[in-house]
Enzyme design. Structure first.
Site, PDB file in Angstrom:
ATOM      1  N   GLY A 173      11.156  28.468  -6.216  1.00 25.41           N
ATOM      2  CA  GLY A 173       9.747  28.449  -6.646  1.00 25.41           C
ATOM      3  C   GLY A 173       9.038  29.741  -6.276  1.00 25.41           C
TER       4      GLY A 173
ATOM      5  N   GLY B 170       8.779  30.529  -2.445  1.00 26.14           N
ATOM      6  CA  GLY B 170      10.152  30.857  -2.052  1.00 26.14           C
ATOM      7  C   GLY B 170      10.472  32.305  -2.403  1.00 26.14           C
TER       8      GLY B 170
ATOM      9  N   ASP C 117      -5.136  29.060   6.098  1.00 17.71           N
ATOM     10  CA  ASP C 117      -6.563  28.736   6.239  1.00 17.71           C
ATOM     11  C   ASP C 117      -7.196  29.606   7.329  1.00 17.71           C
ATOM     12  OD1 ASP C 117      -6.359  26.473   4.383  1.00 17.71           O
ATOM     13  OD2 ASP C 117      -5.116  25.609   5.949  1.00 17.71           O
TER      14      ASP C 117
ATOM     15  N   HIS D  31      -4.780  20.213   6.374  1.00 15.30           N
ATOM     16  CA  HIS D  31      -4.766  21.330   5.411  1.00 15.30           C
ATOM     17  C   HIS D  31      -5.255  20.780   4.075  1.00 15.30           C
ATOM     18  CE1 HIS D  31      -3.599  24.675   2.936  1.00 15.30           C
ATOM     19  NE2 HIS D  31      -2.809  23.891   2.223  1.00 15.30           N
TER      20      HIS D  31
HETATM   21  P1  NAX Z   1       6.515  25.989  -7.062  1.00 16.43           P
HETATM   22  O1  NAX Z   1       6.334  24.820  -7.967  1.00 16.43           O
HETATM   23  O2  NAX Z   1       6.519  27.377  -7.638  1.00 16.43           O
HETATM   24  O3  NAX Z   1       7.890  25.821  -6.270  1.00 16.43           O
HETATM   25  C1  NAX Z   1       8.270  24.624  -5.672  1.00 16.43           C
HETATM   26  C2  NAX Z   1       9.785  24.568  -5.762  1.00 16.43           C
HETATM   27  O4  NAX Z   1      10.209  23.442  -5.001  1.00 16.43           O
HETATM   28  C3  NAX Z   1      10.310  24.385  -7.183  1.00 16.43           C
HETATM   29  O5  NAX Z   1      11.251  25.397  -7.475  1.00 16.43           O
HETATM   30  C4  NAX Z   1      10.949  22.995  -7.152  1.00 16.43           C
HETATM   31  O6  NAX Z   1      12.101  22.910  -7.974  1.00 16.43           O
HETATM   32  C5  NAX Z   1      11.303  22.881  -5.681  1.00 16.43           C
HETATM   33  N1  NAX Z   1      11.481  21.506  -5.204  1.00 16.43           N
HETATM   34  C6  NAX Z   1      10.821  20.386  -5.579  1.00 16.43           C
HETATM   35  N2  NAX Z   1      11.308  19.313  -4.934  1.00 16.43           N
HETATM   36  C7  NAX Z   1      12.293  19.760  -4.119  1.00 16.43           C
HETATM   37  C8  NAX Z   1      13.189  19.135  -3.238  1.00 16.43           C
HETATM   38  N3  NAX Z   1      13.174  17.806  -3.065  1.00 16.43           N
HETATM   39  N4  NAX Z   1      14.068  19.901  -2.568  1.00 16.43           N
HETATM   40  C9  NAX Z   1      14.128  21.228  -2.757  1.00 16.43           C
HETATM   41  N5  NAX Z   1      13.319  21.887  -3.613  1.00 16.43           N
HETATM   42  C10 NAX Z   1      12.411  21.162  -4.281  1.00 16.43           C
HETATM   43  O7  NAX Z   1       5.403  25.845  -5.923  1.00 16.43           O
HETATM   44  P2  NAX Z   1       4.923  26.932  -4.870  1.00 16.43           P
HETATM   45  O8  NAX Z   1       3.784  27.693  -5.441  1.00 16.43           O
HETATM   46  O9  NAX Z   1       6.092  27.670  -4.377  1.00 16.43           O
HETATM   47  O10 NAX Z   1       4.299  25.975  -3.742  1.00 16.43           O
HETATM   48  C11 NAX Z   1       5.142  25.175  -2.935  1.00 16.43           C
HETATM   49  C12 NAX Z   1       4.328  24.217  -2.086  1.00 16.43           C
HETATM   50  O11 NAX Z   1       3.493  24.926  -1.173  1.00 16.43           O
HETATM   51  C13 NAX Z   1       3.374  23.318  -2.862  1.00 16.43           C
HETATM   52  O12 NAX Z   1       3.496  21.987  -2.357  1.00 16.43           O
HETATM   53  C14 NAX Z   1       2.012  23.876  -2.532  1.00 16.43           C
HETATM   54  O13 NAX Z   1       0.998  22.916  -2.666  1.00 16.43           O
HETATM   55  C15 NAX Z   1       2.227  24.289  -1.114  1.00 16.43           C
HETATM   56  N6  NAX Z   1       1.262  25.224  -0.525  1.00 16.43           N
HETATM   57  C16 NAX Z   1       0.937  25.051   0.773  1.00 16.43           C
HETATM   58  C17 NAX Z   1       0.086  25.912   1.440  1.00 16.43           C
HETATM   59  C18 NAX Z   1      -0.243  25.706   2.866  1.00 16.43           C
HETATM   60  O14 NAX Z   1      -1.063  26.484   3.385  1.00 16.43           O
HETATM   61  N7  NAX Z   1       0.308  24.719   3.566  1.00 16.43           N
HETATM   62  C19 NAX Z   1      -0.557  27.046   0.726  1.00 16.43           C
HETATM   63  C20 NAX Z   1       0.133  27.418  -0.538  1.00 16.43           C
HETATM   64  C21 NAX Z   1       0.663  26.279  -1.335  1.00 16.43           C
HETATM   65  O15 NAX Z   1      -0.383  25.686  -2.035  1.00 16.43           O
END
Ligand code: NAX
Length: 327
Positions: free
Chosen positions: A12, A15, A157, A185
């Site tokens: 993603g 990543g 944050d 968060h």
């Molecule tokens: P993306 O949708 O670009 O990437 C997520 C990836 O995770 C995808 O490639 C998907 O195939 C993979 N995935 C889904 N289920 C999975 C599993 N069971 N095992 C392994 N891989 C799996 O999202 P991205 O922009 O990279 O964001 C990832 C996460 O970070 C989201 O949940 C987002 O909400 C969260 N965030 C958290 C933040 C924080 O401060 N805690 C800030 C940034 C972001 O919003």
């Protein structure tokens, strides 16, 4: 010996922003070799494989090995550090309870796979949302691994809060310290400036000279700006925060391993500190000492701050209730 780092959701956006910085030594330093394990769901494997090809082309001196897999057991085999980024996003018509349950279906099994396969001292940083409750779920499922080895990312944050203060005070961001995030968060988070300093002087005093009525500025400008910054980025950029999120995740994991000077923020398991119910993963002011997060204790909390912390903690309690059967 290389450190094994497992990244879930490695195909993603976040990543992709993480991998090259880790391979370049931004997490563990310029001496420490790394082995990367990239976990994806089957649909995401190709994207992670593409990133692995590019990692190879980066010819990173510190990168010993990269493996892409859709098996959690393989991904967490010998894992020293895990960054759990992959999560289920909220789909159309999905209620909050459905979202929490869908993510429990990811973070529960990953917690079990960590317990069964990871190195004894494993440290797990949860980035995927809802990060606090996902960390709680993974920790609960990881039999035999202390809950303190799991933490949730609220560093983004905190970085946003420090950057907003720096902008308001027209000062370098590095001069601003001790701006903890409390609670979840989410939009209820509380970025707390009560103990913050600018070059050692209380930030509140500096703000009074710039913005006048500090309580109104905090309530009407600062807190909403920080809490809704993710939405602002989506509005302007057309896509959610990626590089800043990866930067925060690296800062969080680096400090956990290498220690902090002063405080930072992290979602960590509560033992009842500041009245936060035991067992919740809530953001606190923390220090990292000897490779462990320690909640900074003994801070005075005024009534205004208390109400904000309580509101965010109440949201965490409700999230825990929604997944209680799955814990
Ligand atoms: P993306 O949708 O670009 O990437 C997520 C990836 O995770 C995808 O490639 C998907 O195939 C993979 N995935 C889904 N289920 C999975 C599993 N069971 N095992 C392994 N891989 C799996 O999202 P991205 O922009 O990279 O964001 C990832 C996460 O970070 C989201 O949940 C987002 O909400 C969260 N965030 C958290 C933040 C924080 O401060 N805690 C800030 C940034 C972001 O919003």
């Amino acid at each position: 010996m290389a450190t094994t780092i497992t990244i879930t959701g490695a195909g993603g956006q976040i990543g992709y922003a993480l991998l090259f910085r880790i391979a370049a030594g931004d997490l563990l330093g310029a001496e420490e070799h790394v082995r990367l394990r990239l976990l994806e769901i089957p649909q995401g494997v190709k994207s992670a494989e593409g990133a692995a090809l590019e990692l190879q082309d980066g010819a990173f001196a510190l990168l010993d090995d990269v493996e892409v897999t859709d098996s959690a057991d393989t991904a967490f085999d010998g894992c020293d550090l895990a960054l759990l980024v992959g999560a289920r996003p909220r789909g159309p018509g999905m209620e909050r309870g459905d979202l929490l349950a869908a993510n429990a279906g990811i973070f529960g099994p990953q917690g079990r796979a960590i317990a069964e396969n990871a190195a004894p001292g494993v440290r797990v940083t949860v980035v995927g949302n809802p990060a606090n409750t996902n960390a709680l779920i993974a920790a609960s499922a990881a039999d035999g691994v202390p809950a303190e080895r799991f933490s949730a990312l609220t560093r983004l944050d905190e970085n946003r809060a420090r950057a907003q203060l720096a902008a308001a005070l027209e000062a370098p961001v590095a001069s601003i310290r001790n701006v903890p995030i409390w609670g979840n968060h989410s939009a209820t988070q509380f970025p707390d400036v009560s103990h913050a300093t600018i070059d050692g002087r209380p930030v509140r005093d500096a703000l009074a000279e710039r913005v006048g009525d500090v309580p109104s500025w905090l309530e009407d400008t600062f807190i909403p700006r920080v809490a809704k910054r993710g939405a602002e980025i989506i509005d302007v950029r057309g896509s959610s925060s990626v590089a800043s999120a990866a930067n925060a995740a690296i800062g969080h994991a680096r400090d956990w391993v290498r220690g902090t000077e002063g405080w930072t923020s992290a979602g960590v398991v509560s033992h009842g500190e500041y009245g936060v119910p035991e067992g919740l993963v809530s953001s606190f002011p923390v220090e990292s000492v000897d490779g462990q997060w320690r909640i900074v204790e003994g801070l005075e909390i005024d009534a205004w701050s208390r109400a904000r912390i309580d509101a965010s903690v109440a949201e965490l309690v409700a999230e825990r209730e929604a997944v209680r059967e799955l814990l």
